[in-house]
Design an enzyme around this catalytic site. Sequence first.
Site, PDB file in Angstrom:
ATOM      1  N   GLY A   1      -4.046  -5.217   7.166  1.00 11.44           N
ATOM      2  CA  GLY A   1      -5.161  -4.619   7.529  1.00 11.44           C
ATOM      3  C   GLY A   1      -6.197  -4.771   8.725  1.00 11.44           C
ATOM      4  O   GLY A   1      -6.688  -4.231   9.182  1.00 11.44           O
TER       5      GLY A   1
ATOM      6  N   GLY B   1      -0.161  -2.124   6.444  1.00 10.10           N
ATOM      7  CA  GLY B   1       0.370  -3.543   7.117  1.00 10.10           C
ATOM      8  C   GLY B   1      -0.652  -4.380   6.978  1.00 10.10           C
ATOM      9  O   GLY B   1      -1.753  -4.371   5.994  1.00 10.10           O
TER      10      GLY B   1
ATOM     11  N   THR C   1       0.683  -1.348  -0.007  1.00 10.73           N
ATOM     12  CA  THR C   1       0.082  -0.022   0.076  1.00 10.73           C
ATOM     13  C   THR C   1       0.796   1.092   0.002  1.00 10.73           C
ATOM     14  O   THR C   1       2.035   1.373   0.541  1.00 10.73           O
ATOM     15  CB  THR C   1      -0.828   0.036   1.362  1.00 10.73           C
TER      16      THR C   1
END
Length: 329
Positions: free
Chosen positions: A252, A250, A199
């Site tokens: 979620g 990281g 992400t």
Amino acid sequence: MGGWAIAVHGGAGVDPNLPPQRQEEAKQLLTRCLNLGISALRSSLPAIDVVELVVRELESDPLFNSGRGSALTENGTVEMEASIMDGTKRRCGAVSGLTTVKNPISLARLVMDKSPHSYMAFAGAEEFARLQGVALVDNQYFITEENVGMLKLAKEANSILFDYRIPTVGLETCSAGAASVEAALQMNGLPISVYAPETVGCVVVDGEGRCAAGTSTGGLMNKMSGRIGDSPLIGAGTYAGELCGVSCTGEGEAIIRGTLARDVAAVMEYKGLGLQEAVDFVIKERLDEGMAGMIAVSRNGEVAYGFNTTGMFRGCATEDGFMEVGIWE
Ligand code: ASP
């Protein structure tokens, strides 16, 4: 006021054996994005515009897991999500389940600016995108050959990947050591892998002390169709208020359980902690070991970051000339 500051991330949970060339490419991309943000801040662009600009750049590059290069669902498709928040009035916008929107962060911005809502998802969000006239592309545009290979590996291992690079070595030779590998192999009881970047996110405080934050992702590799992670959830993956802006990355599910981004702001507001202190406190008190990291800025022009994974792709810069790009501790 302490001047402007900016931080970017490209995911936590890095493969300890990530090839040097990959590390170099990631650092170059983070540097390019920082420089883009720095010139925008020097031209007095508001924090919220800088966040959108920088996240768009990260989405358009296939290296990290957002926009083009997004992680794939179990069906081999892409379902992207993003959120953005303007700390000055605590306005926010978020989107999930996007399949054709070229830059999810810009649709999140439009949800904030042009809809009466703060979060839109799936078919309705796609329809809103069409009505707003944002750039739409075929789902294939987002799918890279590398991610197709990674999905195959994930399926073979019956695993939902915490990140998406093809392992370069076997787990038994992983330099992070057996304990951390073992810890990283569990996610809600499912086996997962420990490899590479994910992400993207950006947090900015501008010269006027306005904070903003944005996060964008394809989610986890081999996720179930319909799964929503922390990135579009205001308070979990993203938060901005008067005092700070925060973007997390990281696993979620762990970030959601810990309401990490909001908690950083909350301990600053209610406990009077400083920015780095707040980040460290929340990671220690609210986050399961080996799961995530975050970047943050304060209205005083400070930057901070923290993670309890093997590494986090990140960079930051402040008005006084400080600039840093890093991956490891
Ligand atoms: N937090 C994201 C998710 O769970 C993944 C990531 O940060 O890479 O969807």
